[in-house]
Design a protein around this motif. Structure first.
Motif, PDB file in Angstrom:
ATOM      1  N   ALA A 172      -4.457  -0.710  -1.576  1.00  0.00           N
ATOM      2  CA  ALA A 172      -3.596   0.132  -2.397  1.00  0.00           C
ATOM      3  C   ALA A 172      -3.298   1.457  -1.704  1.00  0.00           C
ATOM      4  O   ALA A 172      -2.159   1.939  -1.708  1.00  0.00           O
ATOM      5  CB  ALA A 172      -4.242   0.380  -3.758  1.00  0.00           C
ATOM      6  N   VAL A 173      -4.321   2.055  -1.090  1.00  0.00           N
ATOM      7  CA  VAL A 173      -4.122   3.316  -0.371  1.00  0.00           C
ATOM      8  C   VAL A 173      -3.177   3.108   0.808  1.00  0.00           C
ATOM      9  O   VAL A 173      -2.267   3.917   1.043  1.00  0.00           O
ATOM     10  CB  VAL A 173      -5.471   3.895   0.102  1.00  0.00           C
ATOM     11  N   ALA A 174      -3.361   2.014   1.549  1.00  0.00           N
ATOM     12  CA  ALA A 174      -2.466   1.730   2.681  1.00  0.00           C
ATOM     13  C   ALA A 174      -1.028   1.567   2.213  1.00  0.00           C
ATOM     14  O   ALA A 174      -0.084   2.074   2.846  1.00  0.00           O
ATOM     15  CB  ALA A 174      -2.928   0.475   3.410  1.00  0.00           C
ATOM     16  N   ALA A 175      -0.842   0.866   1.099  1.00  0.00           N
ATOM     17  CA  ALA A 175       0.508   0.664   0.571  1.00  0.00           C
ATOM     18  C   ALA A 175       1.135   1.989   0.150  1.00  0.00           C
ATOM     19  O   ALA A 175       2.293   2.274   0.465  1.00  0.00           O
ATOM     20  CB  ALA A 175       0.464  -0.302  -0.608  1.00  0.00           C
ATOM     21  N   ALA A 176       0.366   2.809  -0.565  1.00  0.00           N
ATOM     22  CA  ALA A 176       0.903   4.074  -1.079  1.00  0.00           C
ATOM     23  C   ALA A 176       1.265   5.036   0.047  1.00  0.00           C
ATOM     24  O   ALA A 176       2.306   5.695  -0.001  1.00  0.00           O
ATOM     25  CB  ALA A 176      -0.112   4.717  -2.014  1.00  0.00           C
ATOM     26  N   ARG A 177       0.416   5.139   1.062  1.00  0.00           N
ATOM     27  CA  ARG A 177       0.697   6.072   2.154  1.00  0.00           C
ATOM     28  C   ARG A 177       1.910   5.647   2.968  1.00  0.00           C
ATOM     29  O   ARG A 177       2.616   6.477   3.539  1.00  0.00           O
ATOM     30  CB  ARG A 177      -0.521   6.186   3.070  1.00  0.00           C
ATOM     31  N   SER A 178       2.143   4.354   3.030  1.00  0.00           N
ATOM     32  CA  SER A 178       3.215   3.846   3.887  1.00  0.00           C
ATOM     33  C   SER A 178       4.511   3.599   3.141  1.00  0.00           C
ATOM     34  O   SER A 178       5.526   3.271   3.757  1.00  0.00           O
ATOM     35  CB  SER A 178       2.775   2.525   4.532  1.00  0.00           C
ATOM     36  N   ALA A 179       4.495   3.729   1.813  1.00  0.00           N
ATOM     37  CA  ALA A 179       5.640   3.327   1.010  1.00  0.00           C
ATOM     38  C   ALA A 179       6.838   4.246   1.199  1.00  0.00           C
ATOM     39  O   ALA A 179       6.702   5.470   1.271  1.00  0.00           O
ATOM     40  CB  ALA A 179       5.255   3.277  -0.458  1.00  0.00           C
ATOM     41  N   ALA A 180       8.009   3.638   1.243  1.00  0.00           N
ATOM     42  CA  ALA A 180       9.255   4.410   1.290  1.00  0.00           C
ATOM     43  C   ALA A 180       9.493   5.071  -0.064  1.00  0.00           C
ATOM     44  O   ALA A 180       8.890   4.698  -1.072  1.00  0.00           O
ATOM     45  CB  ALA A 180      10.414   3.484   1.647  1.00  0.00           C
ATOM     46  N   SER A 181      10.343   6.059  -0.076  1.00  0.00           N
ATOM     47  CA  SER A 181      10.663   6.778  -1.311  1.00  0.00           C
ATOM     48  C   SER A 181      11.141   5.810  -2.391  1.00  0.00           C
ATOM     49  O   SER A 181      11.959   4.923  -2.139  1.00  0.00           O
ATOM     50  CB  SER A 181      11.755   7.812  -1.032  1.00  0.00           C
ATOM     51  N   GLY A 182      10.609   5.959  -3.604  1.00  0.00           N
ATOM     52  CA  GLY A 182      11.006   5.118  -4.724  1.00  0.00           C
ATOM     53  C   GLY A 182      10.119   3.929  -4.958  1.00  0.00           C
ATOM     54  O   GLY A 182      10.187   3.299  -6.017  1.00  0.00           O
ATOM     55  N   ILE A 183       9.271   3.578  -3.987  1.00  0.00           N
ATOM     56  CA  ILE A 183       8.350   2.453  -4.138  1.00  0.00           C
ATOM     57  C   ILE A 183       7.064   2.953  -4.792  1.00  0.00           C
ATOM     58  O   ILE A 183       6.416   3.864  -4.277  1.00  0.00           O
ATOM     59  CB  ILE A 183       8.020   1.798  -2.782  1.00  0.00           C
ATOM     60  N   SER A 184       6.688   2.364  -5.913  1.00  0.00           N
ATOM     61  CA  SER A 184       5.465   2.776  -6.600  1.00  0.00           C
ATOM     62  C   SER A 184       4.333   1.795  -6.318  1.00  0.00           C
ATOM     63  O   SER A 184       4.565   0.618  -6.035  1.00  0.00           O
ATOM     64  CB  SER A 184       5.705   2.868  -8.113  1.00  0.00           C
ATOM     65  N   VAL A 185       3.107   2.296  -6.394  1.00  0.00           N
ATOM     66  CA  VAL A 185       1.916   1.474  -6.187  1.00  0.00           C
ATOM     67  C   VAL A 185       0.995   1.672  -7.378  1.00  0.00           C
ATOM     68  O   VAL A 185       0.682   2.807  -7.753  1.00  0.00           O
ATOM     69  CB  VAL A 185       1.188   1.846  -4.880  1.00  0.00           C
TER      70      VAL A 185
END
Length: 321
Positions: A53-66
């Motif tokens: 979850a942390v990896a997804a959130a740090r790498s997510a483009a603007s507008g993508i929620s985790v």
């Protein structure tokens, strides 16, 4: 599609484990019945679910929620885990507070880097697929699963996502000790992507009684047997991707000065999920996740080493040496 005609942003839901890691460095691992003293210990945030979850959130483009779907205890560890997730921009509103103690991993690392790990699952073992109710599953959802939650509930979670048209990724880690062909087929019948390392791929093949020559051939054979897309992460040897339509490609790992490979696999999974949520084409999603996993090896720790969106983008845009 939103009411204003714009496409609804993607969402990553991570269904999985939340742990506190207690790490002690010792001269040598204790033998049965022996006590070994260490100078101190570190308290770190862990669990494959939380890491991804942390990896997804740090790498997510603007507008993508985790959003994290998990369970913790009524203790200070649980409170700290929730605060850490929120500090990383993760929606923790679906995390259950149970009467079981928060999951914990007790890790001893000797002077040569070998480790001995005992995991107390605690609240993780009572996490159920019903926790997904109210998590706003939809066709724009990417559901990310691992194997530190109860097997039947992991299967049920995948089916819930499939019912609403969501896309599901399963990281077959850690491999259950009693993995059978039947349980593996149940696990994968509702998922789109199976992510494994070399040992996990071998375990899946053995459960299915399959054999092949090369890693690529083995990944292809497993994918055909399970009717699923397969990604095999091979450390410094890069990543092999086999799609259900027969496409096969290898993404090389990025050359970095390796400090610690802990969490590289979790980094790949989280970044891949965020990339799919951003609707990246599969080659780009794999490339971005592979680059992120390589970058994570430059620093010590799991969550502490995971790169940001900007770091990954800069690495991808850097000129070749």
């Amino acid at each position: 599609m939103a009411a204003d005609g714009k496409e609804t942003p993607g969402k990553v839901l991570v269904f999985g484990s939340l742990n506190i890691d207690l790490v002690c460095r010792v001269e040598r691992i204790a033998r049965p019945g022996e006590t070994v003293l260490g100078p101190s210990y570190e308290q770190l945030f862990g669990g494959k679910g939380a890491n991804q979850a942390v990896a997804a959130a740090r790498s997510a483009a603007s507008g993508i929620s985790v959003r994290m779907i998990g369970a913790v205890g009524p203790d200070d560890f649980g409170t700290a885990i929730i605060a850490n997730l929120e500090a990383n921009g993760i929606d923790a509103g679906s995390i259950l507070r149970t009467q079981e103690p928060t999951g914990a991993a007790f890790i001893a690392i000797d002077s040569g880097g070998e480790n001995a790990i005992t995991v107390a699952s605690g609240a993780n073992r009572v996490l159920g697929a019903d926790a997904l109710v109210g998590a706003q599953l939809s066709e724009r959802t990417i559901l990310l699963l691992q194997m530190e939650s109860p097997l039947d509930e992991t299967i049920a979670a995948a089916r819930r996502a499939q019912e609403v048209g969501g896309r599901t990724i399963l990281n077959l880690a850690p491999v259950p000790a009693n993995l059978t062909a039947e349980s593996l087929r149940k696990l994968t019948e509702a998922i789109e992507w199976l992510i494994v390392n070399e040992l996990e791929l071998d375990a899946a093949a053995r459960a299915l009684d399959l054999k092949a020559g090369s890693i690529t051939d083995l990944a292809s054979t497993v994918g055909q047997a399970l009717d699923v897309n397969v990604i095999a992460t091979l450390g410094a040897n890069g990543v092999v991707t086999i799609t259900k339509d027969g496409e096969s490609f290898i993404e090389p790992a990025m050359s970095v000065a390796i400090e610690d490979t802990t969490g590289a696999g979790d980094t790949f999974c989280g970044v891949f999920a965020a990339s799919l949520a951003a609707k990246l084409e599969i080659h780009l999603a794999v490339r971005r996740a592979t680059t992120a996993a390589s970058l994570a090896c430059r620093r010590t720790g799991a969550q502490t080493a995971m790169p940001t969106f900007e770091e990954i983008t800069a690495a991808l845009n850097a000129p070749l040496p």
